[in-house]
Design a protein around this motif. Sequence first.
Motif, PDB file in Angstrom:
ATOM      1  N   GLU A 202    -119.393 -84.669  15.527  1.00 19.62           N
ATOM      2  CA  GLU A 202    -120.356 -83.920  16.102  1.00 19.62           C
ATOM      3  C   GLU A 202    -119.899 -83.706  17.570  1.00 19.62           C
ATOM      4  N   GLY A 203    -119.985 -82.306  17.702  1.00 19.56           N
ATOM      5  CA  GLY A 203    -119.656 -81.912  19.148  1.00 19.56           C
ATOM      6  C   GLY A 203    -118.283 -81.601  19.444  1.00 19.56           C
ATOM      7  N   GLU A 204    -117.303 -81.943  18.330  1.00 23.62           N
ATOM      8  CA  GLU A 204    -115.981 -81.194  18.563  1.00 23.62           C
ATOM      9  C   GLU A 204    -115.828 -79.969  18.392  1.00 23.62           C
ATOM     10  N   PHE A 205    -114.777 -79.390  19.047  1.00 22.27           N
ATOM     11  CA  PHE A 205    -114.442 -77.945  19.064  1.00 22.27           C
ATOM     12  C   PHE A 205    -114.648 -77.451  17.451  1.00 22.27           C
ATOM     13  N   CYS A 206    -113.733 -78.101  16.707  1.00 23.68           N
ATOM     14  CA  CYS A 206    -113.438 -77.683  15.364  1.00 23.68           C
ATOM     15  C   CYS A 206    -114.518 -77.939  14.442  1.00 23.68           C
ATOM     16  N   HIS A 207    -115.294 -78.946  14.734  1.00 29.12           N
ATOM     17  CA  HIS A 207    -116.680 -78.944  14.088  1.00 29.12           C
ATOM     18  C   HIS A 207    -117.507 -77.740  14.236  1.00 29.12           C
ATOM     19  N   GLU A 208    -117.838 -77.556  15.652  1.00 28.80           N
ATOM     20  CA  GLU A 208    -118.681 -76.460  16.142  1.00 28.80           C
ATOM     21  C   GLU A 208    -118.182 -74.976  15.434  1.00 28.80           C
ATOM     22  N   TRP A 209    -116.643 -75.039  15.345  1.00 37.42           N
ATOM     23  CA  TRP A 209    -116.147 -73.550  14.952  1.00 37.42           C
ATOM     24  C   TRP A 209    -116.526 -73.405  13.495  1.00 37.42           C
ATOM     25  N   LEU A 210    -116.401 -74.630  12.633  1.00 38.45           N
ATOM     26  CA  LEU A 210    -116.883 -74.714  11.139  1.00 38.45           C
ATOM     27  C   LEU A 210    -118.369 -74.222  11.099  1.00 38.45           C
TER      28      LEU A 210
END
Length: 300
Positions: A202-210
């Motif tokens: 949660e909050g990581e750039f790749c998670h937010e991108w997905l």
Amino acid sequence: MLNLERLRTLDALARHGSVSGAAEGLHITTSAVSQQMSKLEREVGQQLLAKNGRGVRLTDAGRLLAEHAARILSQVELAQSDLEAQRGQVVGELRLSAFPTAARGLFPAALAALRAQHPALRIRSCELEPESGIAGVIRGDLDLAVVLDWYNKPMPLPDGLVKAPILDDPADVALPAGHRLADRAEVDLAEFAEDEWITWGEGEFCHEWLMFTLRSKGIEPIVGHRAAETHTQLGLVAAGLGVCIAPVLGREPMPAEVVTIPLKQRVRRHVYVVWRADADRRPSIRAAVQALKSAAETLG
């Protein structure tokens, strides 16, 4: 005469906001930070730190001197960069980070080449997520950071940093071998509206991108599991627990129970390296950037 190392300690305290953070950033003990600050206070004849609960804060004098320290250290960095450039030698210490799959896919070849070509250069590397790598470069804890953004979601680059592209990394969807779409030549993200996703923290750039990408296609993602490491995600896919995005860089070896299928959208992430503009002329920076590019070229 102000001592440069003590100014560096004060600067680290101002940037990290705590004695423990400054110690970690400077790779020294917390007692060494306290000793340096006590000596600096005696030198300037003013209190620079005050107790703040269980921690410390900078006094007005401490903040004033910290602002000067940041400018002084920047000038020292620039002077060192110019001297290195004049000598034209790749020497000294180079501290760099990369997100995990880049560390796995690029660092072994790039760092081995640097060691072979420039034996007087001492290299220290670590794994950090892109946001942490960029923050480390800004703070001066790192000289270089290998970071990423996505084709449809760029990562803002703070002022004072320079970047160079390393490679474009295509990403597929990883499915359990028994998945209903496992025999397809390509797939669309919309076809996974009912699937559970295995994603990053949660909050990581790749998670937010997905999340951003799926929602832009009208899909409210069902997140079943989170894992920072690609190989952990693939292990969960192999167990039949969901699907994940699997960039090519650093994902081998693939579990036998996992199938990867290209997306019709041709999803890619951009991998690049960043460093401070005031260090732009350092031969060691340029040598490291070239080594990373050469390592990327061997991946095809």
